[in-house]
Design an enzyme around this catalytic site. Structure first.
Site, mmCIF file in Angstrom:
data_model
loop_
_atom_site.group_PDB
_atom_site.id
_atom_site.type_symbol
_atom_site.label_atom_id
_atom_site.label_comp_id
_atom_site.label_asym_id
_atom_site.label_seq_id
_atom_site.Cartn_x
_atom_site.Cartn_y
_atom_site.Cartn_z
ATOM 1 N N SER A 111 1.062 -1.066 -0.742
ATOM 2 C CA SER A 111 -0.319 -0.076 0.100
ATOM 3 C C SER A 111 0.611 1.402 -0.079
ATOM 4 O O SER A 111 1.461 1.729 -0.613
ATOM 5 C CB SER A 111 -1.083 -0.131 1.246
ATOM 6 O OG SER A 111 -2.050 0.645 1.054
ATOM 7 N N ASP A 247 -2.502 5.801 -4.082
ATOM 8 C CA ASP A 247 -1.512 5.475 -2.964
ATOM 9 C C ASP A 247 -1.054 4.587 -3.677
ATOM 10 O O ASP A 247 -1.505 3.966 -5.179
ATOM 11 C CB ASP A 247 -1.798 4.945 -1.334
ATOM 12 C CG ASP A 247 -2.552 3.493 -2.018
ATOM 13 O OD1 ASP A 247 -4.299 3.483 -2.627
ATOM 14 O OD2 ASP A 247 -2.868 2.473 -0.808
ATOM 15 N N ASP A 249 -1.442 1.058 -4.504
ATOM 16 C CA ASP A 249 -2.177 0.285 -4.730
ATOM 17 C C ASP A 249 -3.686 0.536 -5.748
ATOM 18 O O ASP A 249 -4.522 -0.128 -5.639
ATOM 19 C CB ASP A 249 -2.216 -1.212 -3.959
ATOM 20 C CG ASP A 249 -2.832 -0.862 -2.310
ATOM 21 O OD1 ASP A 249 -3.045 -0.110 -1.767
ATOM 22 O OD2 ASP A 249 -3.656 -2.190 -1.934
ATOM 23 N N ASP A 251 -5.975 2.532 -4.281
ATOM 24 C CA ASP A 251 -7.249 1.788 -3.096
ATOM 25 C C ASP A 251 -7.715 3.024 -2.386
ATOM 26 O O ASP A 251 -8.332 2.930 -1.649
ATOM 27 C CB ASP A 251 -7.173 0.421 -2.576
ATOM 28 C CG ASP A 251 -6.548 0.634 -0.934
ATOM 29 O OD1 ASP A 251 -5.690 1.326 -1.413
ATOM 30 O OD2 ASP A 251 -6.398 -0.347 -0.335
#
Length: 471
Positions: A111, A247, A249, A251
C-alpha cells in the site's frame, strides 16, 4: 525427500504480522517459503466455506512484488489449484474481478508504506477476509513442500483491469466529464495505466503528471509538503478542474479541487455518500464529525480503524437499510450494498476503492470547492511520528487514559473532556477540539489526528501534540 514445512511455524518465525488491512513486513522477511506459507494458510482457512479451483493474484509496482506473487502461485499449484495472474492492477480491480468470478484472490502490496516493506492482502470470493480469518491463517497447520530456488514465470491476464474499467464506463455516459480538465498524478500507482484511459472515455481532457519509475510511497492521510506544493503548481499551470491520484495499490484516493488543494479522504467520502443518497454509513472513529453534523444519513456507525471493521458493520446495517456504504480517513470507499445510480445498477464492492468517490465528485457540475462550502466547517489534520516504538505508544495511551489533564494543559487546553477508546485514544474537549492518538498496527509509528473549526488550528494541534510526544 523434499523438506516439508508447516504454515503456522513458518509464519510465526517470519516477523510479518497482520495490521489494519493485510499482512505487512520488511521485504527481506518475505522469503519464498514465508510467502508460500501465507498463501496456503489463506486457502486452507476458507476452502471448507467455498467451492473453487482457481485463485487470482495481482501486484503493485514495488520491485519485490513479482517474486512474492511467484512464490504464492507456486504453492497454490502444489495444492492442485489453478492460478490466474492479473499483473499490476489496483487492489479494487483485482477484488472486483475475483468476486464476479467467485474466486479467492491475493494482492501483493504494501500500500502506502516505504518500498523496503511489502505486504499481502487476502480476499475470499465474497470479499475481504475478516479478523477471525486472520487468526485462522496464523494458526494454520497446512503443510507444503519447501519451494525450489527458481520459480516459474507468470502468464499475464489483462481481464481484471478491463472489468474494473467497464464497471465505471457502464455507469456513466460517454460525455459525463466533457469540458472537464483533470490532472492525474501517476507516480508509481498500480492503476496509472487505467485512469487516463478511463477518464478520457468519459469525455475529460487528461494530463499525466509525475510518473515515476521508482516506487513512491504516497500516504493519502499524510500528504507530503512537496506533494501539496506540486498540486498547487500544477493547478496554476494547467487550470485543472481537479487532480486525481491514489496510494501505491490504488485503493485510497487523493483528490485536489480546482485550486490545487488536496481534500481529506473522509470529506471526499462524505460528499460521495451524500451524492449517492446512501442511507447508512460505517466509518472509523478517526473520521471527521462533519459526517454526523450534516444529518444526511439515517445511521452512522463508528468502528475501529481498518476496512475489516467497517465491512463487519455492513451485515447489521444491511438488515435495516437499502443502501449501505463506508469510507475511511484515507479516502478508501467501500460500497456495502448494490445501489441504483443514473438509473443503472452498481454492484457492491466491499473493499476500499479510489475511483468511485472521485468519479462521483468529478461528474458534478459545481466546482469541488463549492461542494465543500456546503458542508459543516469541521477540519481535520493528521501526521505521524516514525520510528516510535509501539511499546512507547501504548504506555503513553495508558497514561493519558488515566488522566489527560496535564498533557492537555501543556497544549493550552483546560476544562472537561471525554475519552473514546474505540481505537487508540480519542479526546474530545469541551471547546469542540478533538485530539486522537493511535499507534500503527504494522509499523513503529504513532499517528495523531486533530479536528477543529479551521484547518490551521487542527494542523497546529497536531504539530504541538507530536512535539510534546517526542520530548
Amino acid at each position: 525427500m523434499d523438506s516439508q514445512l508447516v504454515c503456522s511455524e513458518v509464519i510465526a518465525k517470519s516477523g510479518i504480522a497482520f495490521g489494519t488491512s493485510g499482512a505487512r513486513g520488511l521485504v527481506k522477511d518475505f522469503t519464498p517459503n514465508v510467502n508460500a506459507a501465507f498463501a496456503l494458510a489463506f486457502i486452507s482457512a476458507i476452502d471448507n466455506e467455498f467451492n473453487f479451483d482457481t485463485v487470482a493474484i495481482a501486484i503493485d509496482n514495488r520491485p519485490s512484488s513479482y517474486a512474492i506473487a511467484q512464490a504464492c502461485a507456486e504453492v497454490l499449484k502444489q495444492r492442485g489449484l489453478n492460478v490466474v495472474y492479473y499483473g499490476v492492477v489496483p487492489t479494487p480491480a483485482l477484488a472486483y474481478k475475483a468476486m464476479q468470478d467467485n474466486m479467492p484472490c491475493i494482492m501483493v502490496t504494501g500500500s502506502h508504506i516505504p518500498f523496503d516493506r511489502n505486504g499481502l492482502k487476502f480476499y475470499r470470493p465474497d470479499g475481504e477476509i475478516t479478523k477471525a480469518d486472520e487468526q485462522t491463517i496464523l494458526a494454520s497447520n497446512a503443510v507444503f513442500t519447501a519451494l525450489p530456488e527458481n520459480l516459474a514465470e507468470l502468464t499475464l491476464d489483462t481481464t481484471a483491469s478491463e472489468s474494473y474499467t467497464k464497471r465505471y464506463t457502464s455507469l456513466f455516459s460517454a460525455d459525463t466529464l466533457k469540458g472537464k480538465k483533470i490532472g492525474i498524478y501517476e507516480h508509481s500507482s498500480s492503476g496509472r495505466d487505467i485512469y487516463k484511459v478511463l477518464f478520457e472515455q468519459l469525455g475529460a481532457e487528461v494530463v499525466s503528471l509525475g510518473r515515476s519509475n521508482e516506487f513512491v510511497p504516497i500516504d493519502t492521510e499524510a500528504v507530503s509538503d512537496e506533494d501539496k506544493q506540486r498540486a498547487l503548481g500544477w493547478s496554476k499551470e494547467f487550470c485543472f478542474d481537479a487532480i486525481f491520484s491514489t496510494d501505491g495499490d490504488g485503493d485510497r484516493p487523493l483528490v485536489a479541487d480546482e485550486n490545487g488543494n488536496w481534500l481529506r479522504g473522509d470529506i471526499l467520502g462524505l460528499l460521495c455518500s451524500q451524492l449517492l443518497n446512501i442511507e447508512a454509513l460505517a466509518t472509523p472513529v478517526s473520521c471527521n464529525t462533519a459526517i454526523e453534523k450534516t444529518k444526511s444519513f439515517k445511521e452512522v456507525k463508528r468502528t475501529k480503524i481498518g476496512s475489516p471493521y467497517v465491512i463487519a458493520e455492513f451485515v447489521n446495517l444491511a438488515k435495516h437499510y437499502a443502501s449501505v456504504a463506508g469510507f475511511e480517513a484515507n479516502g478508501g470507499y467501500l460500497l456495502g450494498s448494490d445501489i441504483n445510480y443514473n438509473t443503472k445498477l452498481l454492484r457492491a464492492l466491499p473493499t476500499r476503492d479510489a475511483l468511485l468517490p472521485a468519479l462521483i465528485l468529478f461528474s458534478q457540475q459545481k466546482d469541488i470547492s463549492k461542494l465543500l462550502d456546503n458542508l459543516p466547517q469541521r477540519f481535520t489534520a493528521s501526521d505521524r511520528v516514525q520510528c516510535f516504538p509501539r511499546e512507547r505508544s501504548l504506555s503513553l495511551l495508558t497514561e493519558l487514559k488515566e488522566d489527560a489533564s496535564v498533557f492537555l494543559s501543556k497544549l493550552g487546553f483546560e476544562g472537561s473532556y471525554e475519552i473514546d477508546t474505540t481505537d487508540g485514544l480519542r479526546i474530545t474537549l469541551n471547546a469542540g477540539y478533538i485530539v486522537h492518538l493511535r499507534p500503527s498496527g504494522n509499523a513503529p509509528e504513532l499517528r495523531c489526528y486533530a479536528e477543529a473549526e479551521s484547518y490551521e488550528s487542527a494542523q497546529e494541534i497536531v504539530k504541538q501534540v507530536l512535539k510534546l510526544v517526542i520530548q
